[in-house]
Scaffold this motif. Sequence first.
Motif, short mmCIF file in Angstrom:
data_model
loop_
_atom_site.label_atom_id
_atom_site.label_comp_id
_atom_site.label_asym_id
_atom_site.label_seq_id
_atom_site.Cartn_x
_atom_site.Cartn_y
_atom_site.Cartn_z
N PHE A 185 -5.84 12.80 16.68
CA PHE A 185 -4.77 12.12 15.95
C PHE A 185 -4.64 10.67 16.40
O PHE A 185 -4.50 9.76 15.58
CB PHE A 185 -3.45 12.86 16.18
N TYR A 186 -4.73 10.45 17.72
CA TYR A 186 -4.64 9.08 18.23
C TYR A 186 -5.82 8.23 17.78
O TYR A 186 -5.67 7.06 17.43
CB TYR A 186 -4.57 9.10 19.76
N LEU A 226 -6.02 23.15 25.70
CA LEU A 226 -7.19 22.31 25.46
C LEU A 226 -7.33 21.97 23.98
O LEU A 226 -7.69 20.83 23.62
CB LEU A 226 -8.45 23.03 25.95
N GLU A 227 -7.05 22.93 23.12
CA GLU A 227 -7.09 22.65 21.69
C GLU A 227 -6.02 21.63 21.30
O GLU A 227 -6.27 20.74 20.47
CB GLU A 227 -6.91 23.95 20.90
N LEU A 228 -4.83 21.77 21.91
CA LEU A 228 -3.77 20.79 21.63
C LEU A 228 -4.18 19.40 22.10
O LEU A 228 -3.94 18.39 21.40
CB LEU A 228 -2.48 21.22 22.34
N ARG A 229 -4.84 19.31 23.25
CA ARG A 229 -5.31 18.02 23.74
C ARG A 229 -6.32 17.40 22.79
O ARG A 229 -6.25 16.19 22.49
CB ARG A 229 -5.95 18.20 25.12
N ILE A 268 -3.74 2.46 15.48
CA ILE A 268 -2.97 1.24 15.19
C ILE A 268 -1.48 1.57 15.04
O ILE A 268 -0.62 0.89 15.62
CB ILE A 268 -3.50 0.57 13.92
N TYR A 269 -1.19 2.63 14.31
CA TYR A 269 0.21 2.98 14.05
C TYR A 269 0.88 3.54 15.31
O TYR A 269 2.06 3.25 15.58
CB TYR A 269 0.29 3.98 12.91
N VAL A 270 0.14 4.34 16.08
CA VAL A 270 0.71 4.91 17.30
C VAL A 270 1.01 3.80 18.31
O VAL A 270 2.08 3.78 18.94
CB VAL A 270 -0.25 5.95 17.90
#
Length: 329
Positions: A14-15, A5-8, A20-22
Amino acid sequence: MTGLLELRERLRSFYGKYEIYVTAGAKFVLGLVVFFLINSQFGYMGRLDHPAVPLLLALVCTFLPVNVMVAFACAMILLHLSALAIEACIIALCLFLILFFLYGKFASKNGSIVILTPILCHFKIPQVMPVAAGLLRGPSSYLSVVCGTVVYFYMNGIKMNIVNFASMEEEESVAKFTAVLKLLVSNKEMYLVTATFLFTAFVVYVIRRQSIGYAWRIGLFLGNLVQMIALLTGYVLLGMPEKIMWVVLGTLISLAVSLVLEFFCYNLDYSRIERVQFEDDEYYYYVKAVPKVYVAKKDKRVKRITPRKKTVNRRELAEELDIDQDWLD
């Protein structure tokens, strides 16, 4: 589970920060895969069969909508087919126009599905797309799955029968038209896969829209099960047992991808369901609220520890400086 859940949450953050870059990077990678795949499978025109062409097209598509990538891919396919047989190019052009009319009318915002469907078909795992579309999109997007599937089977039929086109003389145009139309009209596997994908997507969509517990999970499991049974039955009836292994493998991969999508897009805590009732002048409202599973970000507190100052008396200071203590008064 807490770590996932923390990774999510980190990925979401981050997204959201670098969206825009992703997005641009994803479109560039998708363009590279699409255009390199077209050249590797249908490299009939030598001028296009060069690594610089897919790279340049992918760079252009990075800064443009996904529908432009769809148009470039269709144009590239038509150019390759024109070098093979003008009859195949004409039939493909008519097919693309029909599909573009339907796609532009009802599913113009689903260009990524049109691109991804033939790619997954090429890698023999197309079962991922109808289940994913049923989970994430509405019924209009399922037409994009149909368009991608029809294009793949048409192009695959051309590739599998390229020897027949090469052996025909230029004067045999009628025979070439007949052969191309036969590849498209009499392809029973295409009808089987297209009907199965449509039915699967609708099954997943209907179930995940219900207000029952674990609706998404029930929908994705039943959708994959229905899809596997339909494809296995169809391939056995068509006398194509060699497809069975790929159906089972594709269904397992589709199930894994579906669970990942559920985790990132619809992870609910059914142990804390709340039911709310309120009214206005005309209606009573009964609301069922299911909270999302959420892990709050940990607050990082940095505590600075400063060294304790050492006190020095006059006598020690005088001895250190080698002077008389009275001079420090």
